[in-house]
Design a protein around this motif. Sequence first.
Motif, PDB file in Angstrom:
ATOM      1  N   ASN A  97       0.844  -1.195   0.000  1.00  0.00           N
ATOM      2  CA  ASN A  97       0.000   0.000   0.000  1.00  0.00           C
ATOM      3  C   ASN A  97       0.878   1.243   0.000  1.00  0.00           C
ATOM      4  O   ASN A  97       1.889   1.292   0.718  1.00  0.00           O
ATOM      5  CB  ASN A  97      -0.886   0.028   1.247  1.00  0.00           C
ATOM      6  N   ALA A  98       0.482   2.248  -0.806  1.00  0.00           N
ATOM      7  CA  ALA A  98       1.185   3.530  -0.807  1.00  0.00           C
ATOM      8  C   ALA A  98       0.889   4.236   0.507  1.00  0.00           C
ATOM      9  O   ALA A  98      -0.269   4.374   0.890  1.00  0.00           O
ATOM     10  CB  ALA A  98       0.741   4.373  -1.999  1.00  0.00           C
ATOM     11  N   ARG A  99       1.932   4.663   1.195  1.00  0.00           N
ATOM     12  CA  ARG A  99       1.765   5.285   2.512  1.00  0.00           C
ATOM     13  C   ARG A  99       2.157   6.751   2.544  1.00  0.00           C
ATOM     14  O   ARG A  99       1.565   7.539   3.259  1.00  0.00           O
ATOM     15  CB  ARG A  99       2.611   4.543   3.564  1.00  0.00           C
ATOM     16  N   ARG A 100       3.207   7.095   1.782  1.00  0.00           N
ATOM     17  CA  ARG A 100       3.725   8.467   1.907  1.00  0.00           C
ATOM     18  C   ARG A 100       4.339   8.909   0.587  1.00  0.00           C
ATOM     19  O   ARG A 100       5.047   8.142  -0.064  1.00  0.00           O
ATOM     20  CB  ARG A 100       4.764   8.505   3.026  1.00  0.00           C
ATOM     21  N   TRP A 101       4.074  10.145   0.194  1.00  0.00           N
ATOM     22  CA  TRP A 101       4.650  10.771  -0.991  1.00  0.00           C
ATOM     23  C   TRP A 101       5.959  11.435  -0.584  1.00  0.00           C
ATOM     24  O   TRP A 101       6.012  12.158   0.409  1.00  0.00           O
ATOM     25  CB  TRP A 101       3.673  11.804  -1.538  1.00  0.00           C
ATOM     26  N   LEU A 102       7.013  11.206  -1.346  1.00  0.00           N
ATOM     27  CA  LEU A 102       8.326  11.771  -1.039  1.00  0.00           C
ATOM     28  C   LEU A 102       8.761  12.666  -2.207  1.00  0.00           C
ATOM     29  O   LEU A 102       9.178  12.166  -3.260  1.00  0.00           O
ATOM     30  CB  LEU A 102       9.344  10.652  -0.817  1.00  0.00           C
ATOM     31  N   ASP A 103       8.662  13.979  -2.045  1.00  0.00           N
ATOM     32  CA  ASP A 103       9.065  14.929  -3.085  1.00  0.00           C
ATOM     33  C   ASP A 103      10.563  14.852  -3.339  1.00  0.00           C
ATOM     34  O   ASP A 103      11.350  14.619  -2.402  1.00  0.00           O
ATOM     35  CB  ASP A 103       8.723  16.364  -2.664  1.00  0.00           C
ATOM     36  N   ASP A 104      10.961  15.051  -4.585  1.00  0.00           N
ATOM     37  CA  ASP A 104      12.382  15.142  -4.958  1.00  0.00           C
ATOM     38  C   ASP A 104      13.234  14.041  -4.344  1.00  0.00           C
ATOM     39  O   ASP A 104      14.346  14.283  -3.871  1.00  0.00           O
ATOM     40  CB  ASP A 104      12.954  16.505  -4.549  1.00  0.00           C
ATOM     41  N   TYR A 105      12.749  12.833  -4.357  1.00  0.00           N
ATOM     42  CA  TYR A 105      13.439  11.720  -3.699  1.00  0.00           C
ATOM     43  C   TYR A 105      14.668  11.272  -4.484  1.00  0.00           C
ATOM     44  O   TYR A 105      15.698  10.955  -3.897  1.00  0.00           O
ATOM     45  CB  TYR A 105      12.465  10.556  -3.511  1.00  0.00           C
ATOM     46  N   TYR A 106      14.563  11.238  -5.798  1.00  0.00           N
ATOM     47  CA  TYR A 106      15.656  10.748  -6.637  1.00  0.00           C
ATOM     48  C   TYR A 106      16.524  11.901  -7.139  1.00  0.00           C
ATOM     49  O   TYR A 106      16.091  13.050  -7.161  1.00  0.00           O
ATOM     50  CB  TYR A 106      15.098   9.929  -7.803  1.00  0.00           C
ATOM     51  N   ALA A 107      17.740  11.586  -7.559  1.00  0.00           N
ATOM     52  CA  ALA A 107      18.712  12.592  -7.982  1.00  0.00           C
ATOM     53  C   ALA A 107      18.200  13.471  -9.118  1.00  0.00           C
ATOM     54  O   ALA A 107      18.551  14.649  -9.196  1.00  0.00           O
ATOM     55  CB  ALA A 107      20.019  11.919  -8.395  1.00  0.00           C
ATOM     56  N   ASP A 108      17.350  12.922  -9.973  1.00  0.00           N
ATOM     57  CA  ASP A 108      16.815  13.705 -11.097  1.00  0.00           C
ATOM     58  C   ASP A 108      15.594  14.525 -10.704  1.00  0.00           C
ATOM     59  O   ASP A 108      14.970  15.162 -11.552  1.00  0.00           O
ATOM     60  CB  ASP A 108      16.499  12.803 -12.286  1.00  0.00           C
ATOM     61  N   GLY A 109      15.230  14.524  -9.436  1.00  0.00           N
ATOM     62  CA  GLY A 109      14.098  15.304  -8.953  1.00  0.00           C
ATOM     63  C   GLY A 109      12.780  14.558  -8.934  1.00  0.00           C
ATOM     64  O   GLY A 109      11.773  15.091  -8.470  1.00  0.00           O
ATOM     65  N   CYS A 110      12.766  13.327  -9.422  1.00  0.00           N
ATOM     66  CA  CYS A 110      11.528  12.551  -9.433  1.00  0.00           C
ATOM     67  C   CYS A 110      11.095  12.234  -7.999  1.00  0.00           C
ATOM     68  O   CYS A 110      11.923  11.931  -7.132  1.00  0.00           O
ATOM     69  CB  CYS A 110      11.719  11.259 -10.217  1.00  0.00           C
ATOM     70  N   ALA A 111       9.808  12.298  -7.788  1.00  0.00           N
ATOM     71  CA  ALA A 111       9.244  11.940  -6.483  1.00  0.00           C
ATOM     72  C   ALA A 111       9.156  10.422  -6.359  1.00  0.00           C
ATOM     73  O   ALA A 111       9.367   9.689  -7.337  1.00  0.00           O
ATOM     74  CB  ALA A 111       7.857  12.552  -6.341  1.00  0.00           C
ATOM     75  N   ALA A 112       8.853   9.974  -5.164  1.00  0.00           N
ATOM     76  CA  ALA A 112       8.695   8.541  -4.907  1.00  0.00           C
ATOM     77  C   ALA A 112       7.489   8.322  -4.020  1.00  0.00           C
ATOM     78  O   ALA A 112       7.044   9.228  -3.311  1.00  0.00           O
ATOM     79  CB  ALA A 112       9.943   7.983  -4.220  1.00  0.00           C
ATOM     80  N   TRP A 113       6.986   7.119  -4.098  1.00  0.00           N
ATOM     81  CA  TRP A 113       5.992   6.649  -3.138  1.00  0.00           C
ATOM     82  C   TRP A 113       6.699   5.713  -2.170  1.00  0.00           C
ATOM     83  O   TRP A 113       7.451   4.841  -2.591  1.00  0.00           O
ATOM     84  CB  TRP A 113       4.870   5.863  -3.825  1.00  0.00           C
TER      85      TRP A 113
END
Length: 179
Positions: free
Chosen positions: A145-161
């Motif tokens: 289950n998706a629990r939390r949105w993580l802004d700018d998680y990856y080096a290229d600025g992509c967010a993560a779940w």
Amino acid sequence: MNAAEGPPATEIPDESARLRRTLRPGLPADCDALYQLEERCFDDDRFSRRQLAHLLTRANAVNLLAVSDDQRVVGYGTLLFRRNSVTARLYSFCVDPVARGTGLGRELLQALEDAARGRGSQRLLLEVRADNRVAMGLYRRMGFNARRWLDDYYADGCAAWQMDKRLESAEIPAAALED
């Protein structure tokens, strides 16, 4: 089933021939093969050889590899464990493009869940690129289950779940043990 032994080999398609795969623990000698797999699978945020060597030799980790019958690494996953924690983290998960769509991702993820249960983990946590719909679909089908949105998680600025899954105990119910 012992995670180190892995399930029976299953077939995967390949451009030149039908290959079989087995799951086995990662070894220090697999470092270069994992590095090459990372290069085939990820444009950014790949592990260096040094990081992979650490995961294979020194980290409190379980590394499972999917290896074809010609000894080519076609997938791997790494679980990290923290002392005194019941949560395991799926730190890396990668399936070679030639093996995608064959059920390898599901098989490898199930083996990693079994390994986490075997180490006493009750929860499995991971982060996945927000734009990786295929991986997110696999994780959802496997009960994450998706629990939390993580802004700018990856080096290229992509967010993560951040996603997680409760790991049910593999214990046999008491009623099943009665004659």
